[in-house]
Design an enzyme around this catalytic site. Structure first.
Site, PDB file in Angstrom:
ATOM      1  N   CYS A 110      12.547  14.635   5.837  1.00 29.59           N
ATOM      2  CA  CYS A 110      12.897  13.425   6.493  1.00 29.59           C
ATOM      3  C   CYS A 110      13.634  12.360   5.688  1.00 29.59           C
ATOM      4  O   CYS A 110      13.361  11.217   5.750  1.00 29.59           O
ATOM      5  CB  CYS A 110      11.705  12.837   7.379  1.00 29.59           C
ATOM      6  SG  CYS A 110      10.945  13.938   8.458  1.00 29.59           S
ATOM      7  N   GLU A 111      14.951  12.820   5.449  1.00 30.44           N
ATOM      8  CA  GLU A 111      15.741  11.523   4.647  1.00 30.44           C
ATOM      9  C   GLU A 111      17.041  12.144   4.932  1.00 30.44           C
ATOM     10  O   GLU A 111      17.556  13.306   4.783  1.00 30.44           O
ATOM     11  CB  GLU A 111      15.361  11.916   2.937  1.00 30.44           C
ATOM     12  CG  GLU A 111      14.134  11.667   2.652  1.00 30.44           C
ATOM     13  CD  GLU A 111      13.650  10.163   2.802  1.00 30.44           C
ATOM     14  OE1 GLU A 111      14.473   9.225   2.804  1.00 30.44           O
ATOM     15  OE2 GLU A 111      12.547   9.648   2.499  1.00 30.44           O
ATOM     16  N   GLU A 127      18.585  20.858 -29.196  1.00 29.74           N
ATOM     17  CA  GLU A 127      17.683  21.065 -28.347  1.00 29.74           C
ATOM     18  C   GLU A 127      17.977  21.305 -26.975  1.00 29.74           C
ATOM     19  O   GLU A 127      18.130  20.378 -25.993  1.00 29.74           O
ATOM     20  CB  GLU A 127      16.767  19.675 -28.307  1.00 29.74           C
ATOM     21  CG  GLU A 127      15.866  19.346 -29.616  1.00 29.74           C
ATOM     22  CD  GLU A 127      15.336  17.721 -29.268  1.00 29.74           C
ATOM     23  OE1 GLU A 127      15.697  17.075 -28.165  1.00 29.74           O
ATOM     24  OE2 GLU A 127      14.747  17.315 -30.448  1.00 29.74           O
ATOM     25  N   PRO A 128      18.678  22.465 -26.762  1.00 27.12           N
ATOM     26  CA  PRO A 128      19.244  22.873 -25.672  1.00 27.12           C
ATOM     27  C   PRO A 128      18.311  23.201 -24.450  1.00 27.12           C
ATOM     28  O   PRO A 128      17.299  23.858 -24.885  1.00 27.12           O
ATOM     29  CB  PRO A 128      20.215  23.766 -25.850  1.00 27.12           C
ATOM     30  CG  PRO A 128      19.591  24.485 -27.018  1.00 27.12           C
ATOM     31  CD  PRO A 128      18.816  23.456 -27.822  1.00 27.12           C
ATOM     32  N   GLY A 129      18.372  22.780 -23.471  1.00 28.31           N
ATOM     33  CA  GLY A 129      17.247  23.104 -22.414  1.00 28.31           C
ATOM     34  C   GLY A 129      18.291  23.566 -21.260  1.00 28.31           C
ATOM     35  O   GLY A 129      18.058  24.785 -20.846  1.00 28.31           O
ATOM     36  N   TYR A 157      21.532  12.356  -8.581  1.00 33.49           N
ATOM     37  CA  TYR A 157      22.653  12.089  -9.399  1.00 33.49           C
ATOM     38  C   TYR A 157      24.055  12.530  -8.575  1.00 33.49           C
ATOM     39  O   TYR A 157      25.015  12.652  -9.368  1.00 33.49           O
ATOM     40  CB  TYR A 157      22.432  13.312 -10.447  1.00 33.49           C
ATOM     41  CG  TYR A 157      21.329  12.897 -11.241  1.00 33.49           C
ATOM     42  CD1 TYR A 157      20.526  14.235 -11.814  1.00 33.49           C
ATOM     43  CD2 TYR A 157      20.737  11.843 -11.650  1.00 33.49           C
ATOM     44  CE1 TYR A 157      19.420  14.292 -12.401  1.00 33.49           C
ATOM     45  CE2 TYR A 157      19.272  11.734 -12.240  1.00 33.49           C
ATOM     46  CZ  TYR A 157      18.723  12.902 -12.741  1.00 33.49           C
ATOM     47  OH  TYR A 157      17.735  12.749 -13.387  1.00 33.49           O
ATOM     48  N   ARG A 210      18.112  16.735  -7.274  1.00 25.82           N
ATOM     49  CA  ARG A 210      19.048  16.358  -8.230  1.00 25.82           C
ATOM     50  C   ARG A 210      20.463  15.876  -7.300  1.00 25.82           C
ATOM     51  O   ARG A 210      21.017  14.826  -7.731  1.00 25.82           O
ATOM     52  CB  ARG A 210      19.669  17.498  -9.094  1.00 25.82           C
ATOM     53  CG  ARG A 210      18.601  17.950 -10.051  1.00 25.82           C
ATOM     54  CD  ARG A 210      18.821  18.949 -11.089  1.00 25.82           C
ATOM     55  NE  ARG A 210      20.062  18.319 -12.060  1.00 25.82           N
ATOM     56  CZ  ARG A 210      21.128  18.587 -11.797  1.00 25.82           C
ATOM     57  NH1 ARG A 210      21.568  19.708 -10.959  1.00 25.82           N
ATOM     58  NH2 ARG A 210      22.009  18.146 -12.750  1.00 25.82           N
TER      59      ARG A 210
END
Length: 455
Positions: A382-383, A312-314, A355, A351
């Site tokens: 605003c982070e 199942e490659p995505g 991560y 991401r």
């Protein structure tokens, strides 16, 4: 520019995009059709990225259709006797559904929404697997109504729920997700094959064996095989080989205990790709070769027929085919670095914040002769953690209005995007043979207002 023949196509496609100066290494993680003109314009499939930015605004995702097809065909060629299912969670739209169907891949989906979109776009439901550790009644009802090929059972409680939904006169093929106790993946938050996490049934504590007995006790459910998914961004074959051997061992125990030989074995996906030049990758051809050998050896030792393999490659299919294009809004220089703020950020790519993933952004649209500077590409939200790329080398003369492109943006960008700060999600534009077409339009303020019915 080097070329490689597309498996089964009878045509040749470029496999190493280069600029006019032959900078193959810099473009090694870009789609293979990438070229650069002497003035600094970068083209995908013959279409200038700055023209796409002008026509569709920024941020904008650009998908190279030829790259996706090449990667689909690479998997088909590597796994000729297996079923290759594209993992829709990486990115899904109707145009991609049709492309994946044309290339002969199946789909795996995680929700009624993904399933409905695929089937209404014409994808055959019998070539779809439904996943999910917490499937809702709507997920199961939609899967049964549309005739999905396999439902992957993820917990013991799901067995009775699914059997009741199928009914005594119904029939549904299922697989059982097993956690084989293998830790693999590029980050702790994307490792899913170990015990003591939310996915699957543990092989070590006996829950998987117990669930097998319960599924076999439901005559309306047909157990076709075992499934596992170890994690994401795995760049070595050893974790897959370990999981394969453990699942073959469980298959043999199922045969001995119940007299049932399961015909399928699904090893999931998680195949690692390069986000920056030099990053390690997982070669699907090498993986397929080693899996075939290990499967034959393990089944022979257990006196089992070799089951049909599923993968199942995505990310490995669509990730390297995408490029995100941003426009610089502000530049701030500090003693240690330059901050370049762009018109996107964590709402279109969470991401880096989730991560810590690192990208290799690049100036496009003009060529700079300025020296490079230590630069952080920041988002507009605003982070403090809204950072797209940290400590990357970019020209010191970057200014508002410049365009930056981030390669390897085809997977887990739009699919994980939000409307934080009420910023609409970007459009998706596909390019092929010198032409561009819109796949997904930009989310507008009108779209966001329409959902708010509070007045």
């Amino acid at each position: 520019m080097t070329v490689t023949e597309l498996p089964g196509s009878g045509t040749e496609e470029p496999r190493a995009g280069t600029g006019a100066d032959g900078a193959a290494e810099e473009f090694s993680v870009w789609p293979a059709t990438t070229t650069e003109e002497p003035g600094g314009r970068v083209l995908l499939a013959g279409v200038p990225l700055d023209d796409i930015a002008d026509a569709h605004g920024t941020p904008v995702y650009v998908l190279d259709e030829a790259e996706i097809r090449y990667r689909c065909r690479t998997y088909r060629s590597a796994f000729p006797d297996a079923d290759v299912h594209y993992a829709a969670k990486a990115f899904l739209c109707r145009g991609l559904v049709r492309l994946v169907d044309e290339e002969g891949l199946g789909l795996d989906v995680c929700s009624a929404g993904e399933l409905e979109l695929a089937v209404t776009a014409g994808f055959p439901p019998e070539r779809i697997l439904l996943h999910g550790n917490a499937k809702s009644p709507a997920d199961l009802d939609t899967a049964l109504r549309l005739g999905v090929g396999r439902i992957v059972i993820d917990s013991a409680s799901e067995i009775a729920r699914l059997a009741a939904a199928v009914g005594t006169r119904g029939h549904q093929k299922v697989m059982l997700r097993v956690t084989p106790g293998v830790g693999a993946g590029g980050h702790a938050k994307i490792r899913t094959g170990t015990d003591d996490q939310k996915f699957g049934l543990s092989l070590r504590d006996g829950h998987a064996q117990h669930a097998v007995a319960r599924v076999l006790g439901q005559p309306q459910l047909e157990l076709t095989g075992l499934h596992c998914h170890l994690g994401s961004q795995i760049t070595g074959t050893k974790p897959y080989l370990t999981a394969l051997r453990r699942l073959v061992g469980l298959t043999a125990r199922i045969r001995d205990a119940h007299g049932v030989v399961l015909p399928e074995l699904d090893l999931g996906g998680g195949h690692g790709i390069a986000y920056r030049p030099g990053d390690p990758v997982l070669d699907p051809t090498a993986l397929a070769r080693r899996l075939r050998a290990a499967l034959a050896e393990s089944c022979a030792a257990a006196r089992l027929p070799v089951p049909r393999l599923l993968v199942e490659p995505g990310r490995a299919v669509v990730g390297p085919a995408g490029v995100a294009v941003y426009r610089v809004l502000a530049v701030k220089t500090t003693p240690g670095r330059a901050f370049v703020a762009v018109d996107g950020g964590m709402s279109d790519n969470p991401r880096p914040a989730l991560y810590g993933v690192r990208y290799a952004p690049r100036l496009i649209g003009r060529r700079s002769s300025a020296p490079t500077a230590r630069t952080t590409v920041a988002g507009r939200h605003c982070e403090a953690g809204d950072i797209l790329a940290e400590d990357v080398a970019l020209p010191a003369d970057l200014r508002p209005g410049d365009l930056l492109a981030v390669p390897v943006a085809g997977a887990y960008h739009l699919s994980m995007a939000s409307s934080y700060n009420l910023v609409g999600r970007p459009p998706v534009v596909a390019v092929r043979d010198g032409a561009a077409r819109l796949l997904v339009r930009r989310e507008t303020l009108e779209d966001l207002r329409a959902r708010d019915v509070g007045l």
